[in-house]
Design a protein around this motif. Structure first.
Motif, PDB file in Angstrom:
ATOM      1  N   VAL A  14       0.842  -1.194   0.000  1.00 16.68           N
ATOM      2  CA  VAL A  14       0.000   0.000   0.000  1.00 16.68           C
ATOM      3  C   VAL A  14       0.879   1.248   0.000  1.00 16.68           C
ATOM      4  O   VAL A  14       1.866   1.326   0.737  1.00 16.68           O
ATOM      5  CB  VAL A  14      -0.949   0.013   1.221  1.00 16.68           C
ATOM      6  CG1 VAL A  14      -1.727   1.324   1.313  1.00 16.68           C
ATOM      7  CG2 VAL A  14      -1.903  -1.169   1.160  1.00 16.68           C
ATOM      8  N   GLU A  16      -0.923   4.412  -0.315  1.00 18.00           N
ATOM      9  CA  GLU A  16      -1.903   5.477  -0.141  1.00 18.00           C
ATOM     10  C   GLU A  16      -1.687   6.282   1.136  1.00 18.00           C
ATOM     11  O   GLU A  16      -1.498   5.717   2.216  1.00 18.00           O
ATOM     12  CB  GLU A  16      -3.323   4.883  -0.115  1.00 18.00           C
ATOM     13  CG  GLU A  16      -4.405   5.935  -0.081  1.00 18.00           C
ATOM     14  CD  GLU A  16      -5.804   5.368  -0.263  1.00 18.00           C
ATOM     15  OE1 GLU A  16      -6.759   6.159  -0.180  1.00 18.00           O
ATOM     16  OE2 GLU A  16      -5.957   4.162  -0.505  1.00 18.00           O
ATOM     17  N   ALA A  17      -1.697   7.601   1.011  1.00 20.99           N
ATOM     18  CA  ALA A  17      -1.698   8.570   2.110  1.00 20.99           C
ATOM     19  C   ALA A  17      -0.658   8.292   3.198  1.00 20.99           C
ATOM     20  O   ALA A  17      -0.976   8.333   4.381  1.00 20.99           O
ATOM     21  CB  ALA A  17      -3.098   8.653   2.716  1.00 20.99           C
ATOM     22  N   TYR A  24      -8.831   8.213   3.976  1.00 18.84           N
ATOM     23  CA  TYR A  24      -8.189   6.902   4.067  1.00 18.84           C
ATOM     24  C   TYR A  24      -8.023   6.545   5.542  1.00 18.84           C
ATOM     25  O   TYR A  24      -7.485   7.339   6.325  1.00 18.84           O
ATOM     26  CB  TYR A  24      -6.842   6.903   3.340  1.00 18.84           C
ATOM     27  CG  TYR A  24      -6.104   5.590   3.448  1.00 18.84           C
ATOM     28  CD1 TYR A  24      -6.689   4.409   3.016  1.00 18.84           C
ATOM     29  CD2 TYR A  24      -4.837   5.534   3.993  1.00 18.84           C
ATOM     30  CE1 TYR A  24      -6.024   3.208   3.121  1.00 18.84           C
ATOM     31  CE2 TYR A  24      -4.165   4.326   4.098  1.00 18.84           C
ATOM     32  CZ  TYR A  24      -4.766   3.171   3.663  1.00 18.84           C
ATOM     33  OH  TYR A  24      -4.112   1.968   3.778  1.00 18.84           O
ATOM     34  N   SER A  27      -4.425   6.954   7.184  1.00 19.21           N
ATOM     35  CA  SER A  27      -3.706   8.149   6.751  1.00 19.21           C
ATOM     36  C   SER A  27      -2.582   8.516   7.726  1.00 19.21           C
ATOM     37  O   SER A  27      -2.787   8.518   8.936  1.00 19.21           O
ATOM     38  CB  SER A  27      -4.699   9.302   6.638  1.00 19.21           C
ATOM     39  OG  SER A  27      -4.058  10.448   6.166  1.00 19.21           O
ATOM     40  N   ARG A 126       0.491   7.796  -8.037  1.00 19.71           N
ATOM     41  CA  ARG A 126       0.182   6.407  -8.377  1.00 19.71           C
ATOM     42  C   ARG A 126      -0.245   6.215  -9.833  1.00 19.71           C
ATOM     43  O   ARG A 126       0.255   5.327 -10.527  1.00 19.71           O
ATOM     44  CB  ARG A 126      -0.907   5.888  -7.433  1.00 19.71           C
ATOM     45  CG  ARG A 126      -1.298   4.449  -7.664  1.00 19.71           C
ATOM     46  CD  ARG A 126      -2.324   4.021  -6.595  1.00 19.71           C
ATOM     47  NE  ARG A 126      -3.142   2.949  -7.061  1.00 19.71           N
ATOM     48  CZ  ARG A 126      -4.271   3.081  -7.751  1.00 19.71           C
ATOM     49  NH1 ARG A 126      -4.740   4.255  -8.062  1.00 19.71           N
ATOM     50  NH2 ARG A 126      -4.952   2.021  -8.133  1.00 19.71           N
ATOM     51  N   GLY A 153      -6.155  -0.252   0.854  1.00 20.87           N
ATOM     52  CA  GLY A 153      -5.597   0.974   0.313  1.00 20.87           C
ATOM     53  C   GLY A 153      -5.025   0.754  -1.074  1.00 20.87           C
ATOM     54  O   GLY A 153      -4.869  -0.377  -1.536  1.00 20.87           O
ATOM     55  N   ARG A 154      -4.726   1.850  -1.719  1.00 21.31           N
ATOM     56  CA  ARG A 154      -4.190   1.788  -3.087  1.00 21.31           C
ATOM     57  C   ARG A 154      -2.755   1.282  -3.049  1.00 21.31           C
ATOM     58  O   ARG A 154      -1.954   1.735  -2.262  1.00 21.31           O
ATOM     59  CB  ARG A 154      -4.279   3.161  -3.737  1.00 21.31           C
ATOM     60  CG  ARG A 154      -5.717   3.568  -3.937  1.00 21.31           C
ATOM     61  CD  ARG A 154      -5.827   4.888  -4.610  1.00 21.31           C
ATOM     62  NE  ARG A 154      -7.233   5.138  -4.881  1.00 21.31           N
ATOM     63  CZ  ARG A 154      -7.730   6.308  -5.148  1.00 21.31           C
ATOM     64  NH1 ARG A 154      -6.941   7.367  -5.196  1.00 21.31           N
ATOM     65  NH2 ARG A 154      -9.012   6.455  -5.385  1.00 21.31           N
TER      66      ARG A 154
END
Length: 186
Positions: A14, A16-17, A24, A27, A126, A153-154
């Motif tokens: 992951v 993300e954030a 998220y 985060s 991303r 998450g991404r």
């Protein structure tokens, strides 16, 4: 110029954030692992780079955060060249030394790579990273892997039926348990 993707990632991939952001659940997850070694690594990395290559979302986050900060890292971020890939930004970019790359992202980055110079750092971004991967435009991956599994998450690497083989060229471990693995395309 070389395209260097430099990312904070969890053990489950992951990205993300890592430093914060709304929407998220996890985060700001990197802050649990702060140490002076990782801070020095990131400072040395940005000081050695020639430019940033950013997608719109990351650019907007950085442009909101860095101009009001000072210190060696912030000072370099604010003066270095920033190339921004976006299909939605149309206005002139206000953050110091920012240039909007128009047209096809892969073509624009391929042209940048033909110029003389050092590293183009790609952090976050991303969607841009996925495009760069798809077009074989990444020269190096520096993955700062944090010892945490986020579970959602991404992720950095997209789902794809294709296999990508990378060659490990360096590993650096820090007291916090964070490890930077540096890879190049095999």
């Amino acid at each position: 110029m070389r395209v260097v993707v430099t990312e904070f990632v969890s053990l489950d991939g992951v990205m993300e954030a890592p430093g914060g952001g709304e929407g998220y659940a996890h985060s700001g997850w990197v802050f649990d692992f702060h140490d002076s070694g990782t801070e020095k690594y990131k400072l040395d990395e940005v000081l050695a780079a020639d430019a940033n290559l950013l997608g719109r979302v990351t650019y907007e986050g950085f442009a909101a955060a860095w101009p009001d900060r000072s210190g060696p890292f912030a000072d370099k971020m604010n003066v270095m060249t920033k190339y921004v890939v976006s299909t939605t930004l149309k206005e002139p970019l206000e953050w110091n030394n920012s240039t909007l790359l128009e047209g096809d992202a892969a073509e624009a980055v391929a042209k940048l790579k033909q110029q003389d110079g050092g590293d183009l750092l790609v952090a976050g971004s991303r969607t841009l990273v996925h495009t760069l991967m798809e077009h074989y435009l990444v020269d190096e991956y520096r993955l700062m892997v944090f010892p945490v599994v986020l579970g959602s998450g991404r992720r950095l690497f997209p789902d794809t039926p294709d296999k990508t083989t990378l060659k490990l060229v360096d590993t650096t471990a820090f007291d916090s348990g964070v490890v930077v693995n540096t890879y190049q395309p095999a």
